[in-house]
Write an enzyme that holds these catalytic residues in place. Structure first.
Site, short mmCIF file in Angstrom:
data_model
loop_
_atom_site.label_atom_id
_atom_site.label_comp_id
_atom_site.label_asym_id
_atom_site.label_seq_id
_atom_site.Cartn_x
_atom_site.Cartn_y
_atom_site.Cartn_z
N LYS A 1 0.85 -1.20 0.00
CA LYS A 1 0.00 0.00 0.00
C LYS A 1 0.88 1.25 0.00
O LYS A 1 0.71 2.15 -0.79
CB LYS A 1 -0.92 -0.02 1.22
CG LYS A 1 -1.78 1.20 1.32
CD LYS A 1 -2.68 1.19 2.53
CE LYS A 1 -3.36 2.55 2.65
NZ LYS A 1 -4.23 2.66 3.81
N GLU B 1 10.59 -4.48 4.63
CA GLU B 1 10.69 -5.85 4.14
C GLU B 1 10.50 -5.91 2.63
O GLU B 1 11.23 -6.59 1.91
CB GLU B 1 9.61 -6.74 4.80
CG GLU B 1 9.78 -7.00 6.27
CD GLU B 1 9.19 -5.90 7.16
OE1 GLU B 1 8.95 -4.77 6.65
OE2 GLU B 1 8.99 -6.16 8.34
N GLY C 1 -4.43 -1.82 5.19
CA GLY C 1 -3.63 -2.98 4.80
C GLY C 1 -4.32 -4.31 5.08
O GLY C 1 -4.43 -5.17 4.21
N ARG C 2 -4.81 -4.49 6.29
CA ARG C 2 -5.41 -5.78 6.64
C ARG C 2 -6.83 -5.95 6.10
O ARG C 2 -7.46 -6.97 6.29
CB ARG C 2 -5.38 -5.97 8.16
CG ARG C 2 -6.08 -4.88 8.93
CD ARG C 2 -5.70 -4.88 10.40
NE ARG C 2 -6.17 -3.70 11.09
CZ ARG C 2 -5.55 -2.53 11.12
NH1 ARG C 2 -4.40 -2.39 10.48
NH2 ARG C 2 -6.05 -1.50 11.79
N GLU D 1 -4.22 -6.30 15.07
CA GLU D 1 -3.79 -4.98 14.57
C GLU D 1 -4.98 -4.00 14.61
O GLU D 1 -4.79 -2.80 14.77
CB GLU D 1 -3.22 -5.09 13.15
CG GLU D 1 -2.18 -4.03 12.84
CD GLU D 1 -1.51 -4.19 11.48
OE1 GLU D 1 -2.20 -4.26 10.47
OE2 GLU D 1 -0.26 -4.22 11.44
N HIS E 1 -2.86 -32.07 18.53
CA HIS E 1 -1.66 -32.68 19.10
C HIS E 1 -0.68 -31.63 19.60
O HIS E 1 0.50 -31.91 19.76
CB HIS E 1 -1.01 -33.59 18.04
CG HIS E 1 -2.00 -34.59 17.53
ND1 HIS E 1 -2.22 -35.80 18.14
CD2 HIS E 1 -2.87 -34.52 16.49
CE1 HIS E 1 -3.19 -36.45 17.49
NE2 HIS E 1 -3.59 -35.69 16.49
N LYS F 1 9.64 0.04 14.34
CA LYS F 1 10.26 0.26 13.02
C LYS F 1 11.27 1.39 13.11
O LYS F 1 12.37 1.32 12.55
CB LYS F 1 9.20 0.66 11.99
CG LYS F 1 8.21 -0.41 11.60
CD LYS F 1 7.32 0.14 10.47
CE LYS F 1 6.04 -0.67 10.32
NZ LYS F 1 5.10 -0.09 9.36
O1 F6P Z 1 3.34 -2.66 9.77
C1 F6P Z 1 1.98 -2.66 9.62
C2 F6P Z 1 1.50 -2.56 8.21
O2 F6P Z 1 1.33 -1.24 7.86
C3 F6P Z 1 0.22 -3.36 8.00
O3 F6P Z 1 -0.90 -2.68 8.44
C4 F6P Z 1 0.26 -3.62 6.54
O4 F6P Z 1 -0.59 -4.67 6.18
C5 F6P Z 1 1.74 -3.96 6.37
O5 F6P Z 1 2.41 -3.12 7.27
C6 F6P Z 1 2.27 -3.78 4.98
O6 F6P Z 1 2.16 -2.46 4.55
P1 F6P Z 1 2.32 -2.06 3.03
O7 F6P Z 1 1.22 -2.72 2.27
O8 F6P Z 1 2.21 -0.57 3.01
O9 F6P Z 1 3.67 -2.54 2.57
#
Ligand code: F6P
Length: 530
Positions: A202, A208, A263-264, A349, A380, A487
């Site tokens: 987004k 990452e 995002g979620r 979240e 299990h 972060k």
């Molecule tokens: O770190 C939280 C977050 O912003 C989530 O809400 C989101 O799903 C994820 O990081 C990834 O964010 P992006 O889609 O901006 O890379």
């Protein structure tokens, strides 16, 4: 115990009512009410919810339902669907429901963007299927790799693993973790000449994703891709197309969605591009339709027959009165192996908050831990604790009511676990270590079978359940400020570890506290020895 509850008359009445139930067990309820199993159930389309194995009587339900009036749930639902600015800390609407049914909104720009991007995705899907999308050596793309994290990873991953078979083409993989082993493992099985990366983010700033995007480029270059042909191997799905452009993605390959999609909550949007391409636009539409049907149920049903509302009220009952800290979610369906992780992000979240919508500190409990795994595998592992542990953990069981000839054993296992948790052992001669006291609550959600439509319903059901919880707790479920601090500190520490700052002796200022300083010194020390 002194219960800390939100303000309001009904919360107090529930507190008094809670005291009157302390001696009543689930077994007592079933013994006294022969029709309990039929009465405390809701059927809607292919879904059937049995919520009879909960610590509630009619008065509990009546009072819980009154909470909906007290918190003006109707108004909150209307605000969600009409696109009002309900994410007040970010001054945004939360328009994910309009992605599955745009008719809720009057915003023509939003609708046009949806239509345009949908057409472009259909074209991309066709071009991929026809072998018209080629890599640097002109060979057709055979493998899709989603690069993303959080909502830009878990949702598409869930859909792909739930609705595709391993022989489906193109092959689809996911890279998510900052740990390079994730990318290394996925890329070891891929061919640079025929791999297309979908960079889903987004914000297009997430550490990452940026790092894995770079790794993918390095891997392509090492695999013979000329720098000028790199763009043939990337597609972006983002709410910040300019950032994707600046990162070198070709504008024809950038698909965008609106910033009002969290995002979620973004699996219904372009962020789900990998899933759309993997299952195809027709199945993806069915997925959206299932979610839209659940939304219609949510908007139009009375609270007493409204699945997400009833489930959220039960969550409130356990969290705020029984003081439970966790809920387990156990789908008896291997194809839903990613559902618990998806729900962990969705609930924790969204509702792991300790200030109200208007910024006041809360004295009552909000969202707890959501965890789980697939039945029967987790029978299990953590089921021991569910049956005999000292912590009460309510459970959501999910299972298909239809299946292949082997399905009876799976179905029986699921229903048996719910019954065992409720009933406990009945043999009085058992030694103490073998006794299960039962009286442990669960919901059981049946669905006919796992189709795209049903999956859409299930995810929307959990989404709306989280939304109702947030309304009752008076919190904003659409922001996630809590993830920012870690972060930021990581960025600072990385600078100290890899930057130019001189850090020669053991007392240098690697961190402001002795623990952090010591840990960073370990890293430097080990690195210097290599
Ligand atoms: O770190 C939280 C977050 O912003 C989530 O809400 C989101 O799903 C994820 O990081 C990834 O964010 P992006 O889609 O901006 O890379």
């Amino acid at each position: 115990m002194d219960l800390q509850l939100p303000p309001g008359k009904i919360w107090q009445q529930l507190a008094s009512h809670f005291q009157t139930l302390s001696d009543v067990s689930l077994q007592d309820y079933f013994a006294a009410e022969p029709d309990r199993g039929q009465r405390l159930a809701i059927e809607f389309g292919p879904l059937y919810l049995d919520y009879s194995k909960n610590h509630i009587n009619q008065q509990t339900l009546d009072l819980l339902l009154e909470l909906c009036n007290e918190c003006q749930l109707d108004q909150h639902i209307a605000d969600l669907f009409s696109g009002s600015v309900i994410n007040n800390s970010e001054q945004r609407a939360a328009r994910h429901t309009a992605l599955r049914n745009p008719e809720y909104l009057t915003d023509t720009v939003f609708k046009q963007q949806l239509q345009t991007e949908k057409r472009r995705i259909i074209q991309l899907h066709e071009a991929l299927a026809n072998g018209q999308i080629a890599g640097f050596s002109n060979k057709a793309i055979k493998t899709l790799v989603n690069i993303g994290v959080g909502g830009s990873d878990i949702g598409p991953r869930l859909i792909v693993n739930a609705l595709r078979t391993t022989s489906d083409e193109p092959a689809v993989h996911f890279i998510s973790n900052l740990d390079s082993h994730d990318a290394t493992k996925v890329l070891a099985a891929a061919d640079p000449e025929t791999t297309l990366f979908i960079v889903a983010s987004k914000s297009f700033t997430t550490l990452e994703t940026r790092q894995n995007f770079q790794r993918a480029q390095d891997w392509l270059l090492a695999g013979g891709c000329p720098a000028t042909a790199l763009e043939q191997h990337f597609v972006a799905a983002t709410a910040r197309p300019q950032a994707a452009l600046a990162a070198g993605i070709n504008s024809d390959r950038i698909f965008s969605f609106d910033t009002s999609i969290g995002g979620r909550y973004s699996i219904w949007s372009i962020a789900g591009l990998t899933a759309m391409l993997a299952i195809g636009p027709r199945q993806y539409d069915e997925f959206l339709q299932g979610a839209a049907a659940l939304d219609t149920h949510f908007v139009n049903s009375d609270p007493g027959t409204n699945m997400p509302v009833i489930l959220a009220l039960l969550d409130i009952w356990y969290r705020n009165f029984f003081n439970t800290a966790a809920r387990a979610v156990v789908p008896y369906e291997q194809r839903l192996a990613d559902l618990p992780a998806y729900l962990t992000q969705l609930f924790m979240e969204s509702n792991g908050k300790s200030v109200s919508r208007d910024g006041q500190s809360l004295s009552w409990q909000t969202g707890g831990v959501i965890f789980g795994g697939t039945g029967t595998t987790v029978q299990h592992s953590f089921f021991q604790s569910l049956h005999q542990g000292t912590t009460l953990i309510p459970v959501d069981f999910l299972v298909a009511s239809q299946g292949d000839s082997d399905h009876a054993a799976l179905f029986a296992s699921c229903v048996a676990q719910a019954r065992a948790l409720m009933l406990g052992t009945t043999d009085n001669s058992l030694p103490a270590h073998q006794v299960c006291h039962g009286n442990r609550p669960s919901n059981l959600l049946l669905y006919e079978n796992l189709t795209p439509y049903v999956l859409g319903m299930l995810l929307a059901l959990y989404e709306q359940r989280a939304f109702v919880q947030a309304c009752l707790w008076n919190i904003n479920p659409f922001d996630q400020w809590g993830v920012e601090l870690g972060k930021q500190i990581a960025g600072d520490l990385q600078d100290k570890l890899t930057g130019t700052q001189k850090m020669a002796d053991a007392d240098d200022d690697l961190g402001d506290d002795s623990s952090t300083r010591r840990l960073l010194q370990h890293y430097r020390h080990n690195k210097n020895q290599k």
